[in-house]
Design a protein around this motif. Structure first.
Motif, mmCIF file in Angstrom:
data_model
loop_
_atom_site.group_PDB
_atom_site.id
_atom_site.type_symbol
_atom_site.label_atom_id
_atom_site.label_comp_id
_atom_site.label_asym_id
_atom_site.label_seq_id
_atom_site.Cartn_x
_atom_site.Cartn_y
_atom_site.Cartn_z
ATOM 1 N N GLU A 38 -9.759 91.565 65.971
ATOM 2 C CA GLU A 38 -10.348 90.577 65.529
ATOM 3 C C GLU A 38 -8.503 89.684 65.124
ATOM 4 O OE1 GLU A 38 -12.864 89.857 62.373
ATOM 5 O OE2 GLU A 38 -14.858 90.495 64.049
ATOM 6 N N LYS A 39 -7.951 91.201 64.622
ATOM 7 C CA LYS A 39 -6.434 90.348 64.563
ATOM 8 C C LYS A 39 -5.469 90.748 65.128
ATOM 9 C CE LYS A 39 -7.791 90.888 59.275
ATOM 10 N NZ LYS A 39 -7.264 91.201 58.257
ATOM 11 N N ASP A 40 -5.803 91.125 65.574
ATOM 12 C CA ASP A 40 -4.645 91.608 67.579
ATOM 13 C C ASP A 40 -5.031 91.701 68.264
ATOM 14 O OD1 ASP A 40 -1.846 92.768 68.799
ATOM 15 O OD2 ASP A 40 -2.370 95.257 66.977
ATOM 16 N N ASN A 41 -4.654 91.183 69.115
ATOM 17 C CA ASN A 41 -5.233 90.451 70.865
ATOM 18 C C ASN A 41 -4.684 91.655 71.842
ATOM 19 O OD1 ASN A 41 -2.738 89.580 71.303
ATOM 20 N ND2 ASN A 41 -2.789 87.842 71.978
ATOM 21 N N ARG A 42 -3.528 91.990 71.093
ATOM 22 C CA ARG A 42 -3.673 93.785 72.248
ATOM 23 C C ARG A 42 -4.258 94.904 71.914
ATOM 24 N NH1 ARG A 42 2.218 95.026 69.893
ATOM 25 N NH2 ARG A 42 1.158 94.954 68.041
ATOM 26 N N ILE A 43 -5.438 94.622 71.763
ATOM 27 C CA ILE A 43 -6.562 96.285 71.470
ATOM 28 C C ILE A 43 -7.821 95.682 71.671
ATOM 29 C CG2 ILE A 43 -7.748 97.096 69.700
ATOM 30 C CD1 ILE A 43 -6.092 96.427 66.869
ATOM 31 N N PHE A 44 -7.967 96.030 72.480
ATOM 32 C CA PHE A 44 -9.817 95.911 73.150
ATOM 33 C C PHE A 44 -10.621 97.072 72.894
ATOM 34 C CE2 PHE A 44 -6.404 93.829 75.806
ATOM 35 C CZ PHE A 44 -6.636 93.013 75.997
ATOM 36 N N GLN A 45 -11.647 96.620 72.927
ATOM 37 C CA GLN A 45 -12.599 97.802 72.428
ATOM 38 C C GLN A 45 -13.844 97.163 73.294
ATOM 39 O OE1 GLN A 45 -13.994 97.522 68.575
ATOM 40 N NE2 GLN A 45 -15.176 98.971 68.077
ATOM 41 N N ASP A 46 -14.614 98.268 74.204
ATOM 42 C CA ASP A 46 -14.959 97.810 75.173
ATOM 43 C C ASP A 46 -17.217 98.386 73.873
ATOM 44 O OD1 ASP A 46 -15.725 100.896 74.727
ATOM 45 O OD2 ASP A 46 -15.478 101.334 75.969
ATOM 46 N N GLU A 47 -18.640 98.261 74.905
ATOM 47 C CA GLU A 47 -19.677 97.718 74.345
ATOM 48 C C GLU A 47 -19.884 98.644 73.376
ATOM 49 O OE1 GLU A 47 -19.838 99.176 79.019
ATOM 50 O OE2 GLU A 47 -18.876 97.273 77.298
ATOM 51 N N GLY A 64 -8.299 95.328 88.028
ATOM 52 C CA GLY A 64 -7.621 95.062 86.696
ATOM 53 C C GLY A 64 -5.405 95.210 88.466
ATOM 54 N N PHE A 65 -6.632 94.834 89.325
ATOM 55 C CA PHE A 65 -4.625 94.625 90.067
ATOM 56 C C PHE A 65 -5.003 93.053 90.818
ATOM 57 C CE2 PHE A 65 -6.744 99.063 91.031
ATOM 58 C CZ PHE A 65 -4.794 99.487 90.598
ATOM 59 N N ALA A 108 -2.070 93.677 87.132
ATOM 60 C CA ALA A 108 -1.981 92.115 86.726
ATOM 61 C C ALA A 108 -1.381 92.716 85.273
ATOM 62 C CB ALA A 108 -3.830 91.913 85.943
ATOM 63 N N ASP A 109 -0.418 91.452 85.007
ATOM 64 C CA ASP A 109 0.533 91.274 84.545
ATOM 65 C C ASP A 109 0.099 91.203 82.895
ATOM 66 O OD1 ASP A 109 2.290 91.303 85.674
ATOM 67 O OD2 ASP A 109 2.623 89.457 85.714
ATOM 68 N N SER A 110 -1.744 91.137 83.044
ATOM 69 C CA SER A 110 -1.885 90.418 81.835
ATOM 70 C C SER A 110 -2.510 91.174 81.093
ATOM 71 C CB SER A 110 -3.268 89.839 82.373
ATOM 72 O OG SER A 110 -4.285 90.169 82.744
ATOM 73 N N LEU A 111 -2.989 91.387 79.649
ATOM 74 C CA LEU A 111 -2.870 92.512 79.057
ATOM 75 C C LEU A 111 -5.087 92.651 79.582
ATOM 76 C CD1 LEU A 111 -2.144 91.445 75.489
ATOM 77 C CD2 LEU A 111 -1.176 93.049 77.155
ATOM 78 N N ASP A 112 -5.321 91.752 79.332
ATOM 79 C CA ASP A 112 -7.018 91.982 80.018
ATOM 80 C C ASP A 112 -6.934 92.454 81.583
ATOM 81 O OD1 ASP A 112 -8.355 90.873 77.778
ATOM 82 O OD2 ASP A 112 -8.242 88.816 79.124
ATOM 83 N N GLY A 113 -6.018 92.377 82.109
ATOM 84 C CA GLY A 113 -6.264 93.163 83.647
ATOM 85 C C GLY A 113 -5.312 94.769 83.216
ATOM 86 N N ILE A 114 -4.907 94.950 82.527
ATOM 87 C CA ILE A 114 -4.251 96.205 81.789
ATOM 88 C C ILE A 114 -5.212 97.381 81.972
ATOM 89 C CG2 ILE A 114 -2.865 97.007 80.998
ATOM 90 C CD1 ILE A 114 -0.384 95.336 80.440
ATOM 91 N N ALA A 115 -6.610 96.172 80.402
ATOM 92 C CA ALA A 115 -7.461 97.102 79.959
ATOM 93 C C ALA A 115 -8.273 97.534 81.269
ATOM 94 C CB ALA A 115 -7.202 95.703 79.079
ATOM 95 N N ASN A 116 -8.507 96.479 82.334
ATOM 96 C CA ASN A 116 -9.042 96.782 82.870
ATOM 97 C C ASN A 116 -9.049 97.830 84.414
ATOM 98 O OD1 ASN A 116 -11.145 94.899 82.664
ATOM 99 N ND2 ASN A 116 -10.171 93.715 83.818
ATOM 100 N N GLY A 150 -17.442 101.331 71.382
ATOM 101 C CA GLY A 150 -16.718 101.412 70.621
ATOM 102 C C GLY A 150 -14.995 101.915 70.881
ATOM 103 N N ARG A 151 -15.376 102.333 72.244
ATOM 104 C CA ARG A 151 -13.982 102.745 72.192
ATOM 105 C C ARG A 151 -12.933 101.299 72.598
ATOM 106 N NH1 ARG A 151 -15.853 105.212 78.096
ATOM 107 N NH2 ARG A 151 -17.164 103.509 78.236
ATOM 108 N N SER A 152 -11.620 101.801 72.224
ATOM 109 C CA SER A 152 -11.089 101.070 72.624
ATOM 110 C C SER A 152 -9.131 101.320 72.805
ATOM 111 C CB SER A 152 -10.780 100.391 70.361
ATOM 112 O OG SER A 152 -10.279 101.915 69.911
ATOM 113 N N MET A 153 -8.525 100.899 72.825
ATOM 114 C CA MET A 153 -7.134 101.055 73.426
ATOM 115 C C MET A 153 -5.874 99.809 72.914
ATOM 116 S SD MET A 153 -7.350 100.086 77.896
ATOM 117 C CE MET A 153 -8.255 101.295 77.728
ATOM 118 N N LYS A 154 -5.233 100.099 72.701
ATOM 119 C CA LYS A 154 -3.668 99.263 72.533
ATOM 120 C C LYS A 154 -2.889 98.718 73.183
ATOM 121 C CE LYS A 154 -1.225 97.554 68.240
ATOM 122 N NZ LYS A 154 -1.082 97.599 67.056
ATOM 123 N N ILE A 155 -2.695 97.826 74.086
ATOM 124 C CA ILE A 155 -1.668 97.816 75.311
ATOM 125 C C ILE A 155 -0.306 97.391 74.966
ATOM 126 C CG2 ILE A 155 -1.879 96.558 77.420
ATOM 127 C CD1 ILE A 155 -4.111 96.489 77.711
#
Length: 396
Positions: free
Chosen positions: A55-64, A189-190, A121-129, A66-71
């Motif tokens: 919630e504080k760092d938009n570079r962190i992505f977490q799936d349903e 993610g492309f 993709a250049d976006s963080l969401d695309g890279i996460a996908n 509970g697995r997370s990654m930081k880009i």
């Protein structure tokens, strides 16, 4: 403190310093190895515990689950314990597509070749996908899956359009395929950076639909080309004829100008020659007139001299007669002598008178004769046309 105790202390301090330096080197190497940076064409996928608060760092992505990654894009990150980083290449790659036999909306079997450029993709969401679905897969596997998506959408668009629509507006066709395929690739993610239809051909060579499709157009183009060529040749001939006509007109004008100039020059030369001849004739005529006048003056002077000479001779003769008469008068004292003297005097007087008259007649005849000669010489020196004029005047 003795020397031995000081030595021991020095050795202990040296060991501590060496341990501290070694610890510093190890710590630097550890930190250096744990600090990861992302280049301009890369993204870092960091996984592991303690990534932070999503919630504080938009570079962190977490799936349903509970697995997370930081880009990480364009920066660096020091990895904590048990954290790992995986670089992702963001450069585009090219995919060549060749469809199997596809029937268009008109039922014409065709085969299409296309070329697509795809990148993560250049976006963080695309890279996460991308990271969720393809991280750890080989490049060939990734390209195969992307090619299937593109090929499926390519065939779908081909089946909805006619051959004429596809062939006449390939740009619109490419945009349709790209727009539809991009929806699916976003979830993967492309991003499609470019897509183009490279070739469209008949699936069955004996069909010849595309070849026959272009024949009317080719014929029309050839017709227009022939007409344009004919028109160009016609314009060329007209232009050449016009230039030839203008050149001939200029040549005629130049010839006329030259002829006119030659004519004017001939006229001027003739006028100059006529004036010259006239001046020369006038000069010759003036010379002849002056010569005749001078000759006449000379002749008149000569006649005057002769007349004076005659007069002098007459005067001398008269004086001589007077002397003789005086002598005779002096010698005749007596009658006889006087008679004889008188007779002699009469005779002498008669002879003297006759002599005087004869001398005067001869002098006058000589003067008249000399005048006639001078007049004859003067007329003979005149030009021929003047002599004719003089004769005509004498006849009148």
């Amino acid at each position: 403190m003795d020397f031995g105790t000081g030595t021991v202390i020095f050795i202990i301090l040296a060991v501590l310093a060496a341990v501290a330096v070694l610890f510093g080197i190890v710590a630097f190497i550890y930190v250096r190895r744990r600090y990861k940076t992302a280049r301009s064409n890369e993204a870092l996928i960091i996984t592991g515990p303690n990534l932070g608060d999503p919630e504080k760092d938009n570079r962190i992505f977490q799936d349903e689950n509970g697995r997370s990654m930081k880009i990480i894009r364009g920066g660096g990150q020091r990895l904590k314990f048990f954290q790992t980083s995986t670089p992702v290449d963001l450069n585009s790659f090219q995919i060549k597509l060749t469809t199997p036999k596809v029937y268009t909306s008109q039922g014409v079997p065709v085969v299409a070749d296309a070329i697509a450029s795809v990148k993560i993709a250049d976006s963080l969401d695309g890279i996460a996908n991308y990271a969720e679905q393809f991280l750890g897969k080989k490049d060939t596997e990734i390209e195969e899956e992307v090619s299937k998506v593109l090929g499926t959408n390519l065939r779908a668009i081909l089946s909805k359009l006619s051959v004429e629509m596809i062939n006449n507006d390939r740009e619109s066709f490419s945009h349709q395929v790209q727009d539809i395929a991009q929806v699916e690739l976003d979830n993967m993610g492309f991003t499609i950076t470019s897509f183009g239809l490279d070739d469209l051909r008949d699936a069955d060579e004996e069909n010849g639909y595309l070849e026959n499709l272009g024949r009317p157009r080719i014929a029309e183009i050839r017709k227009k080309a022939d007409m344009a060529e004919s028109d160009a040749e016609k314009e060329t001939r007209m232009y050449k004829a016009k230039n030839d006509q203008e050149a001939q007109q200029e040549e005629n004008t130049r010839s006329t100008t030259v002829s006119q100039s030659q004519k004017e020059r001939d006229i001027k030369e003739a006028e100059f020659k006529r004036e010259t001849e006239r001046a020369r004739a006038q000069s010759e005529q003036a010379y002849q007139l002056e010569q005749a006048r001078l000759n006449q003056e000379v002749t008149e002077e000569e006649m005057q001299v002769q007349f004076i000479e005659r007069q002098r001779q007459v005067t001398l003769e008269q004086e001589e007669q007077k002397r003789r008469k005086a002598q005779a008068d002096a010698d005749a004292y007596d009658i006889k002598a006087k008679a004889e003297a008188e007779a002699e005097k009469a005779r002498i007087d008669g002879e003297a008178e006759a002599s005087i008259q004869r001398a005067e007649g001869l002098a006058q005849a000589e003067v008249i004769r000399e005048k006639g000669r001078a007049e004859q010489r003067r007329k003979s020196s005149w030009p021929k046309r003047w002599r004719n004029t003089a004769k005509q005047q004498s006849w009148k």
